[in-house]
Write an enzyme that holds these catalytic residues in place. Structure first.
Site, PDB file in Angstrom:
ATOM      1  N   ARG A   1     -24.568  73.615  25.795  1.00  0.00           N
ATOM      2  CA  ARG A   1     -23.739  73.107  24.763  1.00  0.00           C
ATOM      3  C   ARG A   1     -22.664  74.508  24.572  1.00  0.00           C
ATOM      4  O   ARG A   1     -23.145  75.557  24.475  1.00  0.00           O
ATOM      5  CB  ARG A   1     -24.676  73.134  23.378  1.00  0.00           C
TER       6      ARG A   1
ATOM      7  N   ASN B   1     -19.401  71.433  14.723  1.00  0.00           N
ATOM      8  CA  ASN B   1     -20.552  71.970  14.599  1.00  0.00           C
ATOM      9  C   ASN B   1     -20.791  72.018  12.971  1.00  0.00           C
ATOM     10  O   ASN B   1     -20.057  72.690  12.078  1.00  0.00           O
ATOM     11  CB  ASN B   1     -20.534  73.415  15.003  1.00  0.00           C
ATOM     12  N   GLU B   2     -21.670  71.997  12.400  1.00  0.00           N
ATOM     13  CA  GLU B   2     -22.268  71.981  10.815  1.00  0.00           C
ATOM     14  C   GLU B   2     -21.220  71.677  10.055  1.00  0.00           C
ATOM     15  O   GLU B   2     -20.958  72.680   9.436  1.00  0.00           O
ATOM     16  CB  GLU B   2     -23.055  73.271  10.744  1.00  0.00           C
TER      17      GLU B   2
ATOM     18  N   HIS C   1     -29.987  70.577  13.247  1.00  0.00           N
ATOM     19  CA  HIS C   1     -30.186  71.759  13.591  1.00  0.00           C
ATOM     20  C   HIS C   1     -31.642  72.315  12.901  1.00  0.00           C
ATOM     21  O   HIS C   1     -31.752  72.084  11.743  1.00  0.00           O
ATOM     22  CB  HIS C   1     -29.294  72.721  13.324  1.00  0.00           C
TER      23      HIS C   1
ATOM     24  N   TYR D   1     -34.108  74.985  11.649  1.00  0.00           N
ATOM     25  CA  TYR D   1     -34.381  76.547  11.517  1.00  0.00           C
ATOM     26  C   TYR D   1     -35.331  76.507  10.307  1.00  0.00           C
ATOM     27  O   TYR D   1     -36.341  75.854  10.322  1.00  0.00           O
ATOM     28  CB  TYR D   1     -32.899  77.185  11.208  1.00  0.00           C
TER      29      TYR D   1
ATOM     30  N   GLU E   1     -29.777  72.269  17.938  1.00  0.00           N
ATOM     31  CA  GLU E   1     -30.052  73.797  17.806  1.00  0.00           C
ATOM     32  C   GLU E   1     -31.456  74.091  17.118  1.00  0.00           C
ATOM     33  O   GLU E   1     -31.803  73.528  16.449  1.00  0.00           O
ATOM     34  CB  GLU E   1     -29.097  74.459  16.750  1.00  0.00           C
TER      35      GLU E   1
ATOM     36  N   TRP F   1     -30.562  77.749  20.474  1.00  0.00           N
ATOM     37  CA  TRP F   1     -29.531  78.678  20.097  1.00  0.00           C
ATOM     38  C   TRP F   1     -30.188  80.148  20.176  1.00  0.00           C
ATOM     39  O   TRP F   1     -31.113  80.644  19.596  1.00  0.00           O
ATOM     40  CB  TRP F   1     -29.151  78.389  18.478  1.00  0.00           C
TER      41      TRP F   1
END
Length: 470
Positions: free
Chosen positions: A78, A154-155, A221, A223, A250, A279
């Site tokens: 990516r 992205n985001e 993503h 996290y 991610e 990531w």
């Protein structure tokens, strides 16, 4: 913040035929495409992403990262791009990125990072602006539907007004299709990609149905919001129950907003046939350097996170399968050759080394020279009328060094106009480059690199570079 989150008959026949034609058109994909929860290649083989992200827009000189990522078993990379929030990546530069992906037999997920944290982070671009960028790149993206996935933005929303994500995403997809893009599209969740308010989860079906090609994959993503096995499995199960395609676009093994459960993320992704992209390769800053998978872009210096991602249980090396367009028995012909994590409910830091867009590459390593302690390799990575981009890789010898100086002499009157990751001085045709504060110390056998832009006229022979350890 952590909410747990006869005429009438003929008309009917005509309508049915129209629906059938539309459905067939959506399924008759020419490249990577969605089928239920799966991603398929044009030949019908399933493709499950296994790879990492590379912060190309901030580190355009790190062209060797593509081969290094491939060498550890990845089938996807990516690539972080910018349309102007940071130094813009030009059409020729993006073409060069695709070239490196194809040459290294990688599927290329191209993402526009400008949208990161829109509505919460100053300077963030809208999804409309991201689509404008992609339309400007259409000429170099067309024909690569087998190799390229377009991650629109992205985001694209932070935590402010994330409900706007649904209409903005639908509009972005519609504009991409109206512009003629046939590629698989990838859309990131709001809430800094983590969707803790479930806006993407709960509206994914309507967004998917809004794509006339039905060729959109959703990206979560993971996290700190995903720090328990229950949260991870529930989110993945929601998309499988809905019959919608999802990738983990991610994730990391640590984060300042909480400790993600990477073991469950990877195990569940493997058992469910869901793609994942860690990531990130290298170059993180702003206090999240722990998300680097290798130190200073050196494939020989895997961090603990890099070891986990590439070599651990359910990791890339054990589970990745190369796209069959490159190697499979029914593969289609391939095309001609051609850091800042955005990872939390809080804004992401943005490392921004001085850099310039890199026009199309044609790597041509030069002979390397060296004095005791280090060696240097000069190469022209890109060249165009009157200008070029170069890169020098410095490698320590059998002992650690605390600094380095690289010298070379041009034979054809070339001049350097811009440089990053080194301090460069010139005297006539002689050039001297010295390390900067963060890349002078190298362990035994470790390497670093610096890049530059230059001008040339008539010839651009690569000189021999000599390295002296300080």
């Amino acid at each position: 913040m952590r909410t747990r989150f006869i005429a009438a008959g003929a008309a009917v026949i005509a309508l049915l035929m129209s629906v059938i034609a539309t459905t067939q058109s959506a399924q008759a994909a020419t490249g990577l495409h969605v089928s239920g929860t799966k991603i398929l290649e044009a030949n019908g083989n399933q493709f499950i992403m296994r790879g990492t992200s590379h912060a190309h827009t901030w580190y355009p000189a790190q062209t060797g990262s593509f081969a290094d990522i491939k060498s550890l078993g990845a089938n996807t990379v990516r690539v972080v791009l910018s349309g102007g929030r940071w130094t813009a990546n030009s059409a020729s530069d993006v073409s060069a990125v695709i070239t490196r992906c194809v040459q290294n037999r990688l599927i290329c997920v191209l993402e526009n990072h400008d949208t990161t944290g829109y509505g919460e982070q100053g300077g963030a671009y809208t999804l409309d602006q991201a689509v404008d960028y992609w339309i400007g790149l259409k000429s170099v993206l067309t024909g690569h539907e087998n190799h390229v996935v377009i991650n629109i933005g992205n985001e694209p929303y932070g935590n402010n007004n994330p409900s706007a994500w649904t209409s903005a995403t639908k509009n972005a997809i519609s504009r991409m299709r109206a512009a003629g893009f046939q590629h698989m599209l990838m859309v990131d969740a709001p809430n800094w990609g983590q969707d803790w308010q479930f806006v993407m989860r709960d509206n994914a079906a309507s967004v998917f149905d809004g794509d006339p090609q039905k060729n959109t994959v959703f990206s979560i993503h993971m996290y700190g919001v995903f720090d328990t096995a229950a949260e991870i499995t529930a989110y993945l199960q929601a998309f499988q129950t809905a019959g919608l395609p999802l990738v983990i676009g991610e994730f990391g093994d640590m984060h300042s907003d909480g400790n993600p459960d990477e073991d469950t993320i990877m195990a569940q992704a493997q058992s469910r046939g869901v793609g994942y992209l860690g990531w990130s390769w290298s170059g993180n800053g702003g206090g999240v350097e722990y998300l680097d998978q290798v130190t200073n872009f050196n494939v020989g210096q895997l961090t603990s996170w890099g070891q986990r991602l590439f070599n651990g249980a359910n990791g890339i090396k054990a589970t990745a399968k190369e796209a069959t367009i490159y190697s499979g028995p029914t593969a289609s012909p391939s095309a001609s050759p051609s850091a800042s994590p955005s990872a939390s409910p809080s804004p992401s830091p943005s490392p921004s080394p001085s850099a310039s867009p890199s026009p199309s590459p044609s790597p041509s390593p030069s002979p390397s020279g060296g004095a005791k302690g280090c060696t240097a390799t000069y190469q022209v990575t890109n060249q165009w009328g009157g200008g070029f981009q170069g890169e020098v890789t410095v490698k320590a010898g059998s002992s650690a060094i605390s600094g380095w100086t690289v010298t070379w002499t041009y034979a054809n009157g070339q001049t350097i106009t811009q440089v990053w990751n080194a301090t460069v001085t010139s005297s006539g045709s002689s050039v001297t480059a010295k390390n900067v504060s963060y890349n002078g110390s190298l362990g035994a056998g470790a390497s670093t690199s610096f890049g530059f832009l230059g001008s040339w006229n008539g010839a651009n022979a690569a000189p021999a570079a000599n390295c002296t350890a300080n």
